[in-house]
Design a protein around this motif. Sequence first.
Motif, mmCIF file in Angstrom:
data_model
loop_
_atom_site.group_PDB
_atom_site.id
_atom_site.type_symbol
_atom_site.label_atom_id
_atom_site.label_comp_id
_atom_site.label_asym_id
_atom_site.label_seq_id
_atom_site.Cartn_x
_atom_site.Cartn_y
_atom_site.Cartn_z
ATOM 1 N N ARG A 25 98.555 38.479 52.830
ATOM 2 C CA ARG A 25 98.308 39.334 51.740
ATOM 3 C C ARG A 25 97.916 38.620 50.780
ATOM 4 N NH1 ARG A 25 104.609 39.236 50.138
ATOM 5 N NH2 ARG A 25 103.534 37.442 48.695
ATOM 6 N N LEU A 26 96.665 39.790 50.381
ATOM 7 C CA LEU A 26 95.921 38.888 49.047
ATOM 8 C C LEU A 26 96.383 39.609 47.898
ATOM 9 C CD1 LEU A 26 94.010 38.501 51.515
ATOM 10 C CD2 LEU A 26 92.212 39.122 50.006
ATOM 11 N N THR A 27 95.908 39.447 46.601
ATOM 12 C CA THR A 27 96.326 39.231 45.023
ATOM 13 C C THR A 27 95.695 39.042 44.774
ATOM 14 O OG1 THR A 27 98.717 39.651 46.147
ATOM 15 C CG2 THR A 27 98.286 39.867 43.281
ATOM 16 N N PRO A 28 94.567 39.898 44.023
ATOM 17 C CA PRO A 28 93.660 39.330 42.731
ATOM 18 C C PRO A 28 94.392 39.482 41.757
ATOM 19 C CG PRO A 28 93.440 41.716 43.720
ATOM 20 C CD PRO A 28 94.631 41.314 44.492
ATOM 21 N N HIS A 29 92.989 38.696 40.925
ATOM 22 C CA HIS A 29 93.778 38.173 39.603
ATOM 23 C C HIS A 29 92.331 39.067 38.628
ATOM 24 C CE1 HIS A 29 98.182 37.751 40.102
ATOM 25 N NE2 HIS A 29 97.586 36.928 40.808
ATOM 26 N N PRO B 210 85.328 33.648 44.996
ATOM 27 C CA PRO B 210 83.500 32.896 45.194
ATOM 28 C C PRO B 210 82.164 33.748 44.667
ATOM 29 C CG PRO B 210 84.317 33.572 47.232
ATOM 30 C CD PRO B 210 84.940 33.758 46.194
ATOM 31 N N HIS B 211 82.955 35.248 44.188
ATOM 32 C CA HIS B 211 81.652 35.856 43.485
ATOM 33 C C HIS B 211 81.844 36.453 42.580
ATOM 34 C CE1 HIS B 211 78.598 39.285 44.439
ATOM 35 N NE2 HIS B 211 79.219 39.812 43.913
ATOM 36 N N VAL B 212 83.150 36.423 42.125
ATOM 37 C CA VAL B 212 83.438 37.344 40.390
ATOM 38 C C VAL B 212 84.143 36.078 40.057
ATOM 39 C CG1 VAL B 212 85.129 38.896 39.496
ATOM 40 C CG2 VAL B 212 84.594 39.644 41.579
ATOM 41 N N GLU B 213 83.304 36.095 38.744
ATOM 42 C CA GLU B 213 83.851 34.568 37.899
ATOM 43 C C GLU B 213 84.898 35.340 37.170
ATOM 44 O OE1 GLU B 213 81.109 32.417 34.142
ATOM 45 O OE2 GLU B 213 79.889 34.046 35.297
ATOM 46 N N GLY B 214 85.336 33.894 37.114
ATOM 47 C CA GLY B 214 87.396 34.289 36.151
ATOM 48 C C GLY B 214 88.287 35.661 36.761
ATOM 49 N N ALA B 215 87.375 35.403 38.053
ATOM 50 C CA ALA B 215 88.492 35.766 39.052
ATOM 51 C C ALA B 215 88.778 34.981 40.071
ATOM 52 C CB ALA B 215 88.158 36.841 40.267
ATOM 53 N N THR B 216 90.443 35.208 40.699
ATOM 54 C CA THR B 216 91.759 34.574 41.284
ATOM 55 C C THR B 216 91.597 35.575 42.367
ATOM 56 O OG1 THR B 216 93.708 34.189 40.059
ATOM 57 C CG2 THR B 216 91.900 32.663 39.480
ATOM 58 N N VAL B 217 92.154 34.754 43.486
ATOM 59 C CA VAL B 217 93.249 35.665 44.313
ATOM 60 C C VAL B 217 93.944 34.616 45.497
ATOM 61 C CG1 VAL B 217 91.277 34.840 46.260
ATOM 62 C CG2 VAL B 217 93.273 36.803 47.156
ATOM 63 N N ASP B 218 95.254 34.981 45.200
ATOM 64 C CA ASP B 218 96.629 34.689 45.841
ATOM 65 C C ASP B 218 96.450 35.051 47.591
ATOM 66 O OD1 ASP B 218 97.181 34.048 43.042
ATOM 67 O OD2 ASP B 218 98.917 35.619 43.000
ATOM 68 N N ILE B 219 96.535 34.471 48.174
ATOM 69 C CA ILE B 219 96.417 34.378 49.694
ATOM 70 C C ILE B 219 97.786 33.630 50.271
ATOM 71 C CG2 ILE B 219 95.386 33.810 51.691
ATOM 72 C CD1 ILE B 219 92.548 33.498 50.197
ATOM 73 N N ALA B 220 98.676 35.134 51.079
ATOM 74 C CA ALA B 220 99.660 34.399 51.546
ATOM 75 C C ALA B 220 99.229 34.749 53.022
ATOM 76 C CB ALA B 220 100.266 35.176 50.635
ATOM 77 N N VAL B 221 99.991 33.891 53.838
ATOM 78 C CA VAL B 221 99.759 33.793 55.427
ATOM 79 C C VAL B 221 101.210 34.428 55.597
ATOM 80 C CG1 VAL B 221 99.719 32.934 57.882
ATOM 81 C CG2 VAL B 221 97.889 32.262 55.740
ATOM 82 N N MET B 222 101.743 35.571 55.877
ATOM 83 C CA MET B 222 102.694 36.796 56.787
ATOM 84 C C MET B 222 103.762 36.224 57.520
ATOM 85 S SD MET B 222 102.683 37.323 53.198
ATOM 86 C CE MET B 222 104.663 37.615 53.291
#
Length: 159
Positions: A65-69, A39-51
């Motif tokens: 687990r968060l994995t930013p792109h 919601p803050h960095v234009e063009g960025a996504t985040v993979d969110i995994a509830v482990m």
Amino acid sequence: MSEEPGPSEDGKSAAGKPAGPAAADGTGKPVAQGTFDSPHVEGATVDIAVMGLKAQGRLATLTVRLTPHMPPGERNASLIRLHGAHVATFLIDPVNLKRYVPVKDSSGRVMQPSDLGTRLTHGHATALVYTFAAPPENVPAVNVQVGVWPTFRNIPVER
């Protein structure tokens, strides 16, 4: 949002695969996962995994687990930069109609990762661990809210 669907109602991953066991270090199969825009960095996504959510005694440990792109030219970010504000994480108990917030330790610190101190690196997974009061035995699953991203529903409480 990605083309991948969000978490399902039945506790399976977004891809429809059966949930795996919880792992405190963020390894193993996720219980639910999705990819969302920052919601803050234009063009960025985040993979969110509830482990997983593991209850032991009066406490429950949630591992996410968060994995930013990140967009070109940006490789690293703090959790707060990627999210744009404090990342409030809650358990929502649909049986007792309660919302659980992370507990505080004996020194008054909230038992959750630091928004400013948690560094995320493009393409690398980071495990975040939160500690909550455990839902009662009659609650087999909860919903998990991580920041402003969509709610992960029907996350099993492992006992």
